[in-house]
Write a protein that holds these residues in place. Structure first.
Motif: not given
Lengths: 103, 668, 504
Positions: C227-228, C289-290, C225, C385, C286, C303, C292-295
């Motif tokens: 990585h931020t 998945l994050v 964790p 991918m 993780y 990510y 997947l929902v970034q704007d």
């Protein structure tokens, strides 16, 4: 009362006068003068200990004092230059008002 | 003259070269180059086939190292055996015809050359998949095939439905591929090799198979069963098997030649090919009695469910390409069924015949769509029989081949082979019954399709002004139609050449005449039923309701001029049929589609949660530490007042304190 | 081979020259920077062509630096460092090409840029832990200035966060190294000497020191964790810098883990192996998945970078030859692919449209306005991918094969990560470039291109994109080129201990 004690008393008095001047006056030149007095008090101590103290060898005390006077002269020059700069900036030399470096 | 296995790579290399050229230039000549490359590959495939037929029992291989895995080289290879040779010959032949057809069909598209570039890429990947002697090389080409399919379905990406369909196809098949990848890794870990045949060391050879089927997992399955089923997941995705078939009908958004080549004749058959290729692995557990389930049993039941379900849904569709798409799903189910019940030869036989007649049907549909100004709804078409004679005749041949009209048409023979195999399967007869039901339904919906499209009156502007297409489009139809008839004679029970080629130990089974008669009867029933409902009373307007759709008028009409019980019976059975189809459609759209959506939502939801955690907690912790450092800095900076006297005072006090400490502390 | 140290010197000299040239004109600074980057890359490539794979760490320079403390200026290279040197040269050259449009204080920009590169080269060549550490610090400082001065969104925050994380990490590393040096009675800071010193520590001591050093390096490799810093840093950085950040700087951390932490303290590795592998897999899933929902488009790529670096760490943690070789290959592959993705998003799209919000990009018919960018992004996305034919595939495959050997469960989860990568990449492709493929597009497409005139793609951008695409394709088709260097290097006396879980 030995001459050494006498000299130390004089230098202590001189130091206290200088300290008072440095702390109490608001005119920056007078603060500088106070600092100069303290410096000279220290010089007297050097000479006194050299002359009356336990070791008499080479001219140790003398040399220290000479350096100290040279440093004091340089310090006075820099200090006066600073005071002139401060004066140009704020049109007076009151130490209380020179607070632009506060955090 | 034959093609040595060392040069087998030339077959996929030719189209790949054209794809590379097509990526660099937009010249229309790419199309011709692509056709010539395919024809060249076809010629090479014929040579390879000639070589393979000299001794069908030999698996000629050519292996080489790709890269060093750290504990040994990862080897790839090419394999030449009758299965490979037959498949490449079929793919290149059908491919060439479809390429030629596309010349006419895509003539006006502004991305003409890109289309042929993608088609060539697809063909290269597909051929690479067929000649692979390594599960890894097969997987690599498998992924590239998926990629090419993605590009081609989304070829008209300005249509949102096409873009969505492309994505859906890619993601859905990727779910299956995940299983495939896991199976591959597991296999690599257990055997240390991924080569199929490697002089006794390959994974499909006796040593490895014995070791794989000898190990038992915690859940009681043999290791080979688990690996086989994981690999089968890939086949389920690619071949549109239940429950991952949802992408295939949507894939019809691509240009029709694509549907014909990829989503009918070749790519979807890759799943069947894969299972046939790893057949020794899938059947390695066959002799184990104590396992809960055999891999092939699962395959058989999945195939049976798919065959029945696809056929049911096809009855309720109105889009000409969607009917054919569901029909493809159903036929692929047949092939899986055949594999599952132990007859890989029947499956490959059906694969080959199906490739020809389904390509024929799709190209025929493309011809209709092209002529009718992109009208695809069969209710809007009609009356094309007289306007498009060649298309009609060839389409009818394809339809009869698919329905399994006896003796003359290839579909009959291959379907018979499957039904016989299912009959002889001693585990369960349920797949056989599902297959028989699908026979009726197939004949039924194909009759409906032909009746609605080609008979009656034109019911729209497009259909009215339709006229036969140019020879570049009809010639492939004719050739395919001829093949759709002749190919069946390669595998009749009286001369099972194909079966013997694929499996040197094959023994023709005689008997089962009763079953053949039964299935002929069922085909007749389906055709009759379809004709009775759609052919005898032709649709007049596009808006007219489907006789299956609403019962009352149809039943009235039937009652009125028929008096017969048989037709009443047909209508009620038809209604039931329709209801079941609708239910299956519902199941498809909402339950399975819903499940997929739910899983996707779940993924997105957990993504959102993770993001919150990330921003609030992980980041927050970091920010709090930084903030406290900054706070203490601020505290100390307030101490710096800028008042020189203050500093001096502090110095003085400190000096006094220091003096006191020294004095009282008694230094020296 | 003996020329390799000149990559470091060339870069630092180039940094000074760029600073001087920048006072004359921006064009001169650019030319100097490009020339420096290309010549350093050329040196690396020249050395690579003359390289015969062996299991030896070839010493290039070894002179005393601070003899009182036993610190030698010791540079050495093997197949692993060579792989990363070639990557650094490639990323640096392309980064310069994609920074061609920097107009503000160009000289300083390239000076910092080249100093960073010099530090990175130094890290990859160091065989003395202290020299390693010095170059490591040299690489961190310019990063801060690059982001804080030339960055975009929230740049002060991003830059400070990145610098603090890096320094915190390197503090842990330094503590660990000094611990070994003093407690273990190592006679000098050479890696082989330290390894002997470390072996004299108690078992608990080894475990603790390993945790210090590995965590310190893994911070920079973007381990969950910790990585931020990566997404915010990447987003804030100017394009050239984010290419370097993702392309080589994250590799510094992973390289540190591989070169320093793991061979020095194999007992620690054995103890922490399950934890590291678990964290790596958690990071893969993780971050996927994050993403997947970034704007924000760049956050998606940021990510995805973390997710891919998770594969590197997983490969290292599995600690068997194929997993580690795959991890090194993945470092190369990710460096190229992430660089390409950031180049498209940061340079080609953001600096033309001035937005990175996917909602807003969706409204632009980008595939028509920037067809070149669209094609490059689609190819890069496919590579990202793990599509066969691109470098990501052999790398991830090799890692997965190795990891499966270590633990099948982790292998399954990591393979799931590959699937998630497909999902978020396709989403990004569809929304950003083909978003306006909607039905309403047809209505006003003919003049849409006139509504949003975007400047065409320039030649430096095209050259850079072609270089990176060629690299990923080449390695995708012939991973041998690199694996033939990497695999023998893993058998050197220093490295092979990591495969035996502490047995020396």
């Amino acid at each position: 009362m030995t001459p050494l004690h006498l000299c130390l008393l004089i230098s202590t008095a001189l130091f206290c006068i200088g300290l008072f001047g440095a702390l109490a006056r608001s005119n920056t030149i007078l603060v500088l003068l106070g600092i100069e007095l303290m410096l000279n008090a220290a010089n007297i101590n050097f000479i006194a200990f050299w002359r009356y103290g336990p070791s008499h060898g080479a001219a140790n005390g003398m040399i220290f004092v000479l350096f100290s006077i040279a440093v004091a002269a340089a310090e006075a020059a820099v200090g006066l230059a600073l005071i002139i700069a401060v004066y140009r900036h704020q049109k007076n030399i009151r130490l209380q008002e020179a607070t632009v470096l506060k955090g | 003259m034959t093609l040595p296995v060392q040069l087998l790579w030339l077959i996929p290399a030719l189209p790949l070269l054209v794809a590379g050229i097509g990526a660099l230039t937009r010249h229309r000549g790419v199309a011709l180059a692509a056709i010539f490359a395919m024809a060249g590959s076809f010629a090479l495939s014929c040579l390879a086939l000639a070589g393979a037929l000299q001794d069908p029992s030999v698996h000629a291989t050519y292996n080489f190292a790709w890269f060093d895995l750290g504990h040994g080289a990862l080897r790839l290879g090419f394999l030449l055996d009758p299965l490979t040779a037959l498949m490449t010959t079929m793919v290149t032949f059908v491919g060439t015809l479809i390429f030629i057809f596309s010349l006419g069909y895509m003539k006006e598209d502004k991305n003409f050359s890109r289309f042929f570039c993608f088609l060539s890429l697809f063909a290269a990947a597909m051929l690479g998949l067929l000649v692979a002697n390594s599960l890894l090389l097969l997987f690599v080409c498998w992924e590239l095939v998926g990629l090419a399919s993605y590009l081609l379905i989304g070829f008209w990406f300005h249509k949102p439905s096409a873009a969505a369909a492309a994505k859906k196809a890619f993601i859905t098949t990727r779910i299956g591929d995940l299983g495939f990848l896991l199976g591959l890794l597991w296999l690599a870990d257990s055997t240390g090799s991924l080569l199929f045949y490697d002089g006794g060391q390959g994974v499909l050879e006796a040593t490895a198979l014995a070791s794989l089927s000898g190990q038992t997992l915690a859940c009681g399955l043999a290791l080979s069963t688990a690996i086989g089923l994981l690999i089968f997941c890939g086949a389920v995705g690619k071949s549109g098997q239940f429950p991952l078939h949802v992408w295939l009908p949507d894939a019809m958004e691509g240009p029709t030649p694509v549907s014909a080549l990829i989503h009918a004749a070749t790519m979807v058959a890759a799943g069947v090919f894969l299972v046939a290729r790893v057949y020794p692995l899938m059947s390695a557990d066959a002799l184990l009695a104590a396992v809960p389930v055999h891999a092939l049993t699962v395959v058989a039941f999945i195939g049976a469910i798919t065959a029945l379900m696809g056929a049911l849904i096809a009855c309720a569709q109105n889009d000409i390409k969607r009917i054919l798409a569901f029909s493809t799903v159903s036929q692929l189910g047949y092939m899986m069924l055949a594999l599952g019940v132990g007859s890989s030869t029947a499956a490959i036989f059906h694969l080959l015949t199906h490739a020809f007649f389904k390509a024929l049907l799709f190209l025929g549909a493309g011809s209709v769509i092209h002529a009718a100004h992109h009208e695809q709804d069969i209710r809007q078409l009609g009356g094309l029989r007289t306007k498009m004679k060649v298309t009609f005749a060839t389409f009818a041949i394809g339809m009869m081949a698919l329905s399994g009209v006896p003796f003359l048409f290839s579909g009959f023979w291959s379907k018979e082979a499957i039904l016989h195999a299912a009959h002889e399967w001693d585990v369960s007869h349920l797949p056989l019954y599902a297959g028989l039901c699908a026979v009726v339904l197939t004949a039924f919906y194909m009759t409906r399709l032909v009746a609605e499209t080609f008979f009656g009156k034109p019911r729209s502007h497009g259909a009215e002004h339709a006229h036969e297409n140019s020879a570049v489009m009809t010639a492939p139809l004719v050739i395919l139609a001829v093949c759709a008839v002749l190919l069946g004679f390669l595998g009749t029970p009286y001369w099972p050449w194909l079966q013997k080629t694929l499996d040197p130990h094959y023994e023709a089974t005689h008997g089962g005449l009763g079953l053949m008669l039964l299935s002929i009867g069922l085909v007749g029933a389906g055709l009759g039923l379809g004709w009775a409902l759609y052919g005898r009373k032709l649709r007049t307007t596009a808006a007219a309701r489907d006789p299956l759709d609403t019962a009352a008028p149809a039943v009235m009409a039937v009652l009125a001029d028929r008096l017969g019980f048989d037709e009443l019976y047909a209508a009620t059975v038809g209604r039931l049929n329709s209801a079941t189809a609708a239910f299956a459609d519902f199941l498809d759209r909402y339950v399975i589609g819903g499940l997929v959506t739910f899983l996707a939502q779940l993924g997105i939801f957990s993504g959102g949660v993770n993001r919150q955690v990330d921003e609030a907690n992980l980041n927050g912790g970091f920010d709090a530490v930084s903030e406290s450092v900054r706070g203490s800095g601020l505290f100390y900076s307030r101490k710096q007042t800028g008042e020189t006297h203050g500093y001096l005072r502090v110095v003085a006090v400190a000096f006094v304190l220091l003096a006191l400490v020294l004095a009282l502390g008694g230094v020296r | 081979m003996n020329l390799l140290p000149y990559t470091i010197y060339l870069s630092f000299v180039g940094a000074l020259l760029a600073l001087v040239a920048g006072m004359k004109s921006a064009a001169a600074a650019r030319a100097v920077a490009l020339l420096t980057a290309v010549s350093a890359w050329g040196v690396a490539l020249y050395a690579a062509f003359g390289f015969t794979p062996s299991s030896e760490l070839l010493t290039l320079v070894n002179v005393p630096w601070i003899p009182q403390l036993g610190i030698n200026y010791h540079l050495a290279a093997d197949g692993i460092s060579l792989t990363l040197l070639v990557l650094t040269g490639l990323a640096a050259t392309c980064g310069v090409l994609f920074s061609w449009n920097i107009e503000e204080r160009t000289g300083e920009f390239f000076a910092f840029y080249l100093a960073l590169i010099g530090g990175v080269y130094g890290v990859f060549l160091s065989a003395d832990a202290f020299v390693f550490f010095v170059f490591y610090e040299i690489a961190i400082v310019p990063k801060y200035f690059l982001i804080a001065n030339w960055g975009s969104t929230n740049r002060q925050y991003g830059a400070m966060k990145l610098a603090l994380y890096s320094f915190a990490g390197s503090a842990l590393v330094l503590a660990g190294l000094l611990w070994i040096y003093s407690t273990g009675y190592a006679s000098n800071f050479g890696l082989d000497q330290l390894a002997q010193g470390a072996a004299t520590l108690s078992h608990t001591g080894q475990i603790t020191v390993f945790a210090l050093i590995f965590t310190g390096f893994a911070v920079l490799a973007g381990m969950f964790p910790f990585h931020t810093w990566a997404p915010t840093g990447h987003v804030a950085a100017p394009t050239g810098a984010s290419m370097l950040l993702a392309g080589v700087v994250m590799k510094l951390g992973a390289y540190g883990c591989l070169r320093v932490a793991m061979p020095l303290l194999p007992a620690g590795l054995e103890f922490w192996q399950p934890v590291i592998a678990g964290l790596a897999v958690a990071g893969i899933l993780y971050a996927g998945l994050v993403a997947l929902v970034q704007d924000d488009f760049k956050f998606v790529i940021g990510y995805s970078s973390v997710s891919h670096m998770g594969f590197v760490l997983l490969g290292l943690a599995a600690a068997n030859p194929s997993a580690v070789a795959g991890a090194v290959l993945q470092m190369f592959s990710h460096g190229v692919i992430a660089g390409l993705l950031f180049a498209v998003v940061g340079r080609m799209v953001y600096e033309r449209t001035h937005t990175r919000q996917l909602d807003e990009l969706k409204k632009l018919p980008l595939h028509r306005l920037l067809p070149f960018a669209a094609v490059v992004f689609v190819i890069a996305g496919l590579a990202s991918m793990g599509m066969p034919g691109f470098s990501g595939f052999p790398a991830e495959l090799t890692i997965l094969v190795g990891v499966w050997n270590y633990s099948a469960t982790l292998g399954v989860l990591a393979a799931l990560g590959v699937f998630i990568a497909a999902a978020f990449t396709l989403r990004a492709i569809q929304v950003s470039f083909f978003g306006q493929a909607g039905a309403d597009a047809a209505a006003h497409t003919p003049d849409a291109a006139h509504d949003h005139p975007l400047s065409p793609i320039t030649w430096p951008e095209k050259t850079g994109a072609f270089l990176l695409l060629a690299a990923t394709l080449l390695i995708g088709l012939k991973p041998d080129l690199l694996l033939n260097w990497i695999v023998p290097s893993l058998q050197s006396p220093l490295m092979k201990v990591i495969f035996h879980g502490g047995a020396r």
